[in-house]
Scaffold this motif. Structure first.
Motif, PDB file in Angstrom:
ATOM      1  N   THR A 159       6.387   0.691   0.751  1.00 19.35           N
ATOM      2  CA  THR A 159       5.194   1.023   1.533  1.00 19.35           C
ATOM      3  C   THR A 159       4.643  -0.209   2.232  1.00 19.35           C
ATOM      4  OG1 THR A 159       4.678   2.742  -0.097  1.00 19.35           O
ATOM      5  CG2 THR A 159       2.949   2.158   1.459  1.00 19.35           C
ATOM      6  N   PHE A 160       4.650  -1.355   1.572  1.00 15.98           N
ATOM      7  CA  PHE A 160       4.200  -2.589   2.205  1.00 15.98           C
ATOM      8  C   PHE A 160       5.087  -2.929   3.399  1.00 15.98           C
ATOM      9  CE2 PHE A 160       3.269  -7.110   2.627  1.00 15.98           C
ATOM     10  CZ  PHE A 160       1.906  -7.153   2.367  1.00 15.98           C
ATOM     11  N   THR A 161       6.387  -2.676   3.255  1.00 18.45           N
ATOM     12  CA  THR A 161       7.318  -2.878   4.364  1.00 18.45           C
ATOM     13  C   THR A 161       6.957  -1.959   5.527  1.00 18.45           C
ATOM     14  OG1 THR A 161       9.085  -3.478   2.821  1.00 18.45           O
ATOM     15  CG2 THR A 161       9.754  -2.787   5.024  1.00 18.45           C
ATOM     16  N   ALA A 162       6.640  -0.703   5.208  1.00 22.76           N
ATOM     17  CA  ALA A 162       6.259   0.256   6.244  1.00 22.76           C
ATOM     18  C   ALA A 162       4.973  -0.168   6.937  1.00 22.76           C
ATOM     19  CB  ALA A 162       6.105   1.652   5.641  1.00 22.76           C
ATOM     20  N   CYS A 163       4.015  -0.699   6.182  1.00 26.53           N
ATOM     21  CA  CYS A 163       2.767  -1.194   6.774  1.00 26.53           C
ATOM     22  C   CYS A 163       3.061  -2.321   7.764  1.00 26.53           C
ATOM     23  CB  CYS A 163       1.820  -1.707   5.687  1.00 26.53           C
ATOM     24  SG  CYS A 163       1.166  -0.435   4.574  1.00 26.53           S
TER      25      CYS A 163
ATOM     26  N   ASN B 116      -0.637  13.154  -4.159  1.00 28.27           N
ATOM     27  CA  ASN B 116      -1.208  11.957  -4.784  1.00 28.27           C
ATOM     28  C   ASN B 116      -0.575  10.691  -4.221  1.00 28.27           C
ATOM     29  OD1 ASN B 116       1.256  12.362  -6.317  1.00 28.27           O
ATOM     30  ND2 ASN B 116       0.440  10.941  -7.826  1.00 28.27           N
ATOM     31  N   LEU B 117       0.675  10.780  -3.738  1.00 29.54           N
ATOM     32  CA  LEU B 117       1.307   9.631  -3.096  1.00 29.54           C
ATOM     33  C   LEU B 117       0.789   9.440  -1.674  1.00 29.54           C
ATOM     34  CD1 LEU B 117       4.983   9.975  -4.368  1.00 29.54           C
ATOM     35  CD2 LEU B 117       3.076   8.686  -5.336  1.00 29.54           C
ATOM     36  N   VAL B 118       0.351  10.537  -1.031  1.00 29.06           N
ATOM     37  CA  VAL B 118      -0.304  10.409   0.274  1.00 29.06           C
ATOM     38  C   VAL B 118      -1.569   9.570   0.113  1.00 29.06           C
ATOM     39  CG1 VAL B 118      -1.590  11.673   2.049  1.00 29.06           C
ATOM     40  CG2 VAL B 118       0.634  12.515   1.292  1.00 29.06           C
ATOM     41  N   ARG B 119      -2.346   9.873  -0.905  1.00 29.19           N
ATOM     42  CA  ARG B 119      -3.570   9.115  -1.143  1.00 29.19           C
ATOM     43  C   ARG B 119      -3.250   7.650  -1.466  1.00 29.19           C
ATOM     44  NH1 ARG B 119      -4.700  14.291  -3.385  1.00 29.19           N
ATOM     45  NH2 ARG B 119      -3.876  13.726  -5.432  1.00 29.19           N
ATOM     46  N   GLN B 120      -2.226   7.438  -2.269  1.00 37.16           N
ATOM     47  CA  GLN B 120      -1.831   6.079  -2.634  1.00 37.16           C
ATOM     48  C   GLN B 120      -1.374   5.302  -1.402  1.00 37.16           C
ATOM     49  OE1 GLN B 120       0.442   5.598  -6.410  1.00 37.16           O
ATOM     50  NE2 GLN B 120       1.966   4.550  -5.175  1.00 37.16           N
ATOM     51  N   THR B 121      -0.603   5.970  -0.532  1.00 36.92           N
ATOM     52  CA  THR B 121      -0.106   5.315   0.683  1.00 36.92           C
ATOM     53  C   THR B 121      -1.243   5.010   1.651  1.00 36.92           C
ATOM     54  OG1 THR B 121       2.014   6.461   0.472  1.00 36.92           O
ATOM     55  CG2 THR B 121       1.461   5.566   2.637  1.00 36.92           C
ATOM     56  N   ARG B 122      -2.141   5.966   1.824  1.00 39.15           N
ATOM     57  CA  ARG B 122      -3.293   5.720   2.701  1.00 39.15           C
ATOM     58  C   ARG B 122      -4.062   4.496   2.226  1.00 39.15           C
ATOM     59  NH1 ARG B 122      -7.950   9.713   1.711  1.00 39.15           N
ATOM     60  NH2 ARG B 122      -7.766   8.499  -0.216  1.00 39.15           N
ATOM     61  N   ASP B 123      -4.270   4.378   0.918  1.00 40.70           N
ATOM     62  CA  ASP B 123      -5.008   3.237   0.384  1.00 40.70           C
ATOM     63  C   ASP B 123      -4.274   1.923   0.654  1.00 40.70           C
ATOM     64  OD1 ASP B 123      -6.895   5.014  -0.498  1.00 40.70           O
ATOM     65  OD2 ASP B 123      -6.228   5.016  -2.590  1.00 40.70           O
ATOM     66  N   GLU B 124      -2.926   1.960   0.590  1.00 36.99           N
ATOM     67  CA  GLU B 124      -2.158   0.748   0.886  1.00 36.99           C
ATOM     68  C   GLU B 124      -2.309   0.340   2.345  1.00 36.99           C
ATOM     69  OE1 GLU B 124       1.483  -0.638  -0.651  1.00 36.99           O
ATOM     70  OE2 GLU B 124       1.719   1.067  -2.011  1.00 36.99           O
TER      71      GLU B 124
ATOM     72  N   VAL C 169      -2.171   5.851  12.642  1.00 33.87           N
ATOM     73  CA  VAL C 169      -1.263   6.111  11.521  1.00 33.87           C
ATOM     74  C   VAL C 169      -1.753   7.362  10.813  1.00 33.87           C
ATOM     75  CG1 VAL C 169      -0.428   5.308   9.281  1.00 33.87           C
ATOM     76  CG2 VAL C 169      -0.576   3.704  11.187  1.00 33.87           C
ATOM     77  N   VAL C 170      -0.851   8.311  10.640  1.00 34.57           N
ATOM     78  CA  VAL C 170      -1.178   9.562   9.963  1.00 34.57           C
ATOM     79  C   VAL C 170      -0.293   9.659   8.722  1.00 34.57           C
ATOM     80  CG1 VAL C 170      -1.228  12.079  10.142  1.00 34.57           C
ATOM     81  CG2 VAL C 170      -1.806  10.669  12.132  1.00 34.57           C
ATOM     82  N   VAL C 171      -0.906   9.878   7.571  1.00 29.60           N
ATOM     83  CA  VAL C 171      -0.169   9.981   6.306  1.00 29.60           C
ATOM     84  C   VAL C 171      -0.272  11.420   5.812  1.00 29.60           C
ATOM     85  CG1 VAL C 171       0.169   8.991   4.018  1.00 29.60           C
ATOM     86  CG2 VAL C 171      -0.858   7.608   5.829  1.00 29.60           C
ATOM     87  N   ALA C 172       0.854  12.010   5.438  1.00 23.84           N
ATOM     88  CA  ALA C 172       0.858  13.428   5.058  1.00 23.84           C
ATOM     89  C   ALA C 172       2.089  13.752   4.239  1.00 23.84           C
ATOM     90  CB  ALA C 172       0.834  14.304   6.314  1.00 23.84           C
ATOM     91  N   THR C 173       2.051  14.914   3.590  1.00 25.49           N
ATOM     92  CA  THR C 173       3.281  15.504   3.055  1.00 25.49           C
ATOM     93  C   THR C 173       3.927  16.309   4.171  1.00 25.49           C
ATOM     94  OG1 THR C 173       2.175  17.529   2.336  1.00 25.49           O
ATOM     95  CG2 THR C 173       2.299  15.714   0.744  1.00 25.49           C
ATOM     96  N   ILE C 174       5.206  16.558   4.030  1.00 23.50           N
ATOM     97  CA  ILE C 174       5.884  17.346   5.058  1.00 23.50           C
ATOM     98  C   ILE C 174       5.387  18.795   5.027  1.00 23.50           C
ATOM     99  CG2 ILE C 174       7.926  18.163   3.785  1.00 23.50           C
ATOM    100  CD1 ILE C 174       9.541  17.061   6.288  1.00 23.50           C
TER     101      ILE C 174
END
Length: 912
Positions: free
Chosen positions: A194-198, A221-229, A262-267
């Motif tokens: 995720t840091f690489t993606a950021c 819950n990983l969407v929330r985690q990714t958004r926070d990152e 940047v939009v974070v979501a599940t498929i």
């Protein structure tokens, strides 16, 4: 006029008219042409020097592109040159600048390809539909195209990045620069995907003019985690957080925020927004490892509020099954580059990404680099776990209704035998779970974590929510602790917020043990975990690797001690295997049950109301077959009566036959025309599901499925057959080490010396041993001295003494032990003490008696050699232990001209 009378190209144009209109274009004939009717006007049959083009595209009254229409079924790439000729033949009085007429579409009723002639090495690409006029207007105004800008990216700033992250970002940008539509990066769990993606996202937004990026996470819950990152990420050199520069949106039911970058979501959420279908929150909490999405023949249509150009890049993180299942149509909707991030690439994943694996950072390498920790397997075998059990007739057993959890008692009229496969599915055996947990408890501070007294943070994997509930109660009983000590963290955690429980498990002292099914199985970051207990088998290789990754994360000693006070450092994690998960055959194939999201009741109703896709039939067949294995004779007979004599196995077989290509070929013949085959397929499906028209049968199936009684064996007692460390893994490590020594003995200076080869230099040096250590760490060996030491201890505990010191000396001792030069393996410091005392005794006999100050210097020299292998004059000036005593000047004053020879002699005695 009947549509069948249309020429195929006329039908294509009619379809294209509708698609252009949906995308915001005003479609006109040449005679009706009014370029002021809208921003984008598509004029049919527009005359050029090469003849009439099917559509000329005007944006803001400026001719900028063409559409060439072809009948359905045409292969379009060959017509791109024809479209280009029309563009070149545009009336000169309409062309105001070079490259003005640049956008080329070739389209049929079912396919569209697009090319922007302003791109470097412009190449046609498949697009879901047409771009909106506003988009083409923006592209016209840009001085260069996005694909051109990708070719002049600044170098990656390595500040705050691991080497593997720099490599991944660089490789991805190089792939984008040569216009490869898809790219895949393999990075071990915990290596910072995720840091690489950021980092990549920031660079593309800042330097390439990307407007919006979609990041797809595996679960909500990983969407929330990714958004926070993303919110916390601070791009190097900016002095600001990412969220201060760009807007980050967690996609919800309200749809796309026009100001988001940047939009974070599940498929699942993206599908819901595209189609306008409601999505329950629970549906976003199911991992893509457990489902493959809704299976319909046509997943999505064009949505004007979310055009295909809404994203320039889509990043998929661990969405394994989703991207090569029916969900892939969501990804293919957007005219965007697609990048995959995965710890465990499968053949399916590699295929989807066109085998464009641009960077690899495997788990073994991450352990060697200190990014992750390694693991050891502790196998527990019990009698019931290995062989099952039999309860004799006459005993009363509790029977639990899994729907209501109500219990009743049933007197066995005959012996009740069950196999290991039935445990925790159709029969619950508390004593078997208790035996495993007691073994874990009893070995915790002797074998697993010797010297510790705090239960390490432990994650237990259960088979389902009912199984998890049972385990939690038994954990509290076995450890004699209260509710706070052990918690269930699943989607069905009543009265508690799972997110809050995960935060407590990560950051607080309690809970010490968490029991989950799959909520913490992938992606969720709980770094203090030091033990994983598998009470469920996993047949998916990818899923198993993800589950193991929950224990691999590194954590600083200080942070670890905040939640586990007696822990010194996290150097590895322990995988406690109570079910053979480390031994069972793994697969990456798609399961029969293809749609885990949909409930049984809803699925059977949808089929009764007309759903006919293959995946629905296969899924219901799998559910019926599973139900047949779980229910009793009474329910089985009731279903057979209600179905007119057809049992559950027969119902499942009918469904599978209806979607089996071989069965279809047998009915209509391999060479039957496609229309005839399609008609036969539809008829077979209708016949297979006629029986489900009966609401009485459907209700009975639902009721039986909901009840699904599970017997509880409270009679059988269990005992441990064996428990201990897994020797296969240790043996493999030792064998790799021996192969390394054999293959590199002539190349590495340290090995030449240790093998005592005639052409070797005389003495080991720090540089030679350091070179040996680096060679061990590189592929294909990926060996770390501490892991080799542990492996020898597993295989021959009686010959291994002490623990490695973490210094270069460990490597020397390992090599000497492997070559048979030393009978036992022990740290060099433990040997140097005895050797030093013998040397002092010989010195005294020779008449050389040393003062207390001299002896203190000699002891410091001894300790330096035990760690560093050699000692040099400059060491006596720079090393703190010598500098504090006066350095080389004082040493020469104490030992005089004998100092150089004495250092050589001590090195020979203590290290050689």
């Amino acid at each position: 006029m009947n549509e069948g009378a249309f020429h195929p190209e006329d039908r294509a144009r009619s379809h294209i008219d509708r698609r252009l209109s949906l995308c915001g274009w005003v479609v006109q004939t040449r005679a009706e042409m009014n370029l002021g009717a809208g921003l984008g006007v598509a004029v049919r049959e527009f005359q050029t020097a090469s003849g009439p083009v099917d559509y000329a595209l005007f944006v803001g009254r400026i001719l900028c592109g063409v559409v060439e229409a072809k009948p359905e079924g045409s292969t379009l790439s060959g017509f791109a040159e024809q479209a280009a000729r029309y563009m070149a033949g545009a009336p000169s009085h309409l062309v105001r600048s070079d490259g003005q007429v640049r956008f080329e579409y070739v389209a049929s009723s079912s396919e569209t390809i697009f090319r922007d002639h302003a791109d470097p090495d412009s190449t046609s690409r498949i697009v879901f539909s047409f771009h909106r006029p506003e988009t083409l207007e923006r592209w016209i105004k840009d001085s260069t195209t996005l694909r051109a800008r990708l070719q002049s990216m600044p170098p990656v700033n390595p500040l705050g990045l691991r080497a593997c992250q720099v490599d991944a970002v660089t490789a991805l940008e190089q792939s984008l620069a040569v216009n490869k539509p898809r790219a895949l990066v393999q990075m071990a769990t915990g290596a910072g995907k995720t840091f690489t993606a950021c980092t990549l996202s920031y660079r593309l937004l800042a330097h390439s003019g990307f407007r919006r990026i979609l990041f797809l996470a595996d679960r909500a819950n990983l969407v929330r985690q990714t958004r926070d990152e993303f919110l916390a990420y601070r791009p190097p050199g900016t002095g600001r957080s990412f969220s201060e520069i760009y807007n980050v949106q967690k996609l919800g039911a309200a749809g796309l925020d026009k100001d988001s970058q940047v939009v974070v979501a599940t498929i699942q959420r993206v599908y819901s927004v595209l189609t306008g279908k409601e999505l329950a929150e629970a549906d976003e909490e199911i991992s893509s490892f457990e489902q493959s999405g809704p299976a319909t023949e046509r997943l999505i249509g064009y949505n004007p509020s979310i055009p295909i150009e809404s994203f320039d890049l889509v990043i998929t993180d661990e969405c394994h099954r989703s991207i090569y299942g029916t969900w892939r149509q969501v990804l293919e909707y957007f005219d965007a580059f697609t990048i995959g991030l995965t710890a465990t690439p499968s053949l399916h994943t590699l295929g989807f990404f066109n085998k464009n694996l641009v960077a690899q950072y495997p788990y073994e390498r991450s352990v060697v680099d200190g990014v992750n920790v390694g693991f050891e397997i502790f196998r527990i075998r019990t009698e019931i776990g290995e062989r099952g059990s039999t309860v004799k007739a006459g005993y009363d057993l509790p029977v639990r209704d899994k729907r209501t959890r109500a219990e009743r008692y049933e007197t066995l009229s005959e012996d009740f035998a069950y196999t290991p496969d039935q445990i925790d599915r159709t029969v619950l055996v508390p004593n078997q779970i208790r035996t495993v947990l007691e073994t874990f408890r009893d070995t915790l501070f002797t074998e697993l974590f010797p010297g510790r007294h705090e239960v390490p943070k432990t994650l237990v994997f259960a088979k389902d929510d009912h199984h998890a509930e049972e385990i939690v109660g038994l954990v509290r009983e076995v450890f004699g602790k209260g509710n706070d000590f052990a918690k269930k963290i699943t989607y069905k955690t009543d009265g508690a917020d799972p997110e809050q429980l995960i935060r407590a498990f990560r950051n607080d002292y309690n809970p010490r043990i968490a029991v989950t099914v799959d909520m913490i199985a992938t992606g969720t970051d709980v770094k203090p975990i030091e033990a994983l207990i598998f009470l469920r088998d996993v047949r998916s290789e990818l899923y198993f690797e993800q589950m193991k990754g929950r224990g691999a994360r590194t954590i600083s000693p200080e942070k670890l001690r905040e939640v586990t006070p007696d822990a010194e450092a996290k150097t590895r994690f322990v995988l406690v295997d109570a079910v053979g998960v480390s031994e069972s055959l793994k697969t990456v194939s798609q399961p029969l049950e293809r749609d885990r999201v949909i409930g049984f009741d809803r699925l059977i109703d949808e089929i009764a109301s007309g759903r006919r896709d293959d995946d629905a039939f296969a899924t219901l067949a799998a559910r019926l077959a599973a139900l047949d294995r779980r229910i009793g004779d009474k329910d089985r007979a009731a279903i057979t009566r209600a179905a007119g004599g057809v049992d559950l196995a027969g119902l499942a077989a009918r469904l599978l036959d209806a979607v089996d290509p071989d069965a279809l070929a047998a009915r209509v013949g391999q060479d039957a025309p496609e229309p005839e085959q399609r008609k036969a397929r539809e008829a077979a499906k209708d016949r297979a599901v006629e029986i489900f028209d009966d609401p009485v049968l459907r209700k009975l199936l639902k009721d039986v499925k909901a009840a699904a009684d599970i017997r509880i064996d409270t009679i059988s007692t269990d005992a441990v057959v064996s428990s201990g460390w897994d020797e296969m893994r240790a043996t493999d490590t030792v064998e790799r080490f021996r192969r390394f020594l054999d293959e590199r003995r002539d190349e590495l200076a340290a090995l030449q010396i240790l093998y005592r080869l005639p052409y070797a230099q005389k003495r080991l040096t720090y540089e030679a041993v350091d070179e040996l250590r680096e060679a061990l760490k590189r592929p294909p060996w990926l060996l770390e001295p501490v892991d080799i030491w542990r492996a020898y201890k597993r295989i021959a505990a009686d010959k291994v003494r002490g623990s490695p010191s973490g210094t270069l000396a460990d490597i020397v001792m390992l090599v000497r032990y492997a070559l048979g030069q030393n009978e036992s393996l022990e740290p060099l410091p433990s040997l140097t003490a005895g050797r030093f005392n013998l040397w002092l005794g010989r010195e005294e006999k020779a008449g050389r008696v040393y003062s207390q100050e001299q002896k203190a210097w000699l002891a410091a020299i001894r300790d330096h050699l035990a760690v560093n292998i050699e000692i040099r004059p400059e060491d006596m000036m720079e090393a703190p232990e010598f500098a504090a005593r006066g350095g080389i000047v004082r040493a020469r004053g104490l030992f005089g001209t004998r100092l150089p020879n004495m250092l050589d002699e001590l090195t020979e005695v203590l290290v050689a």
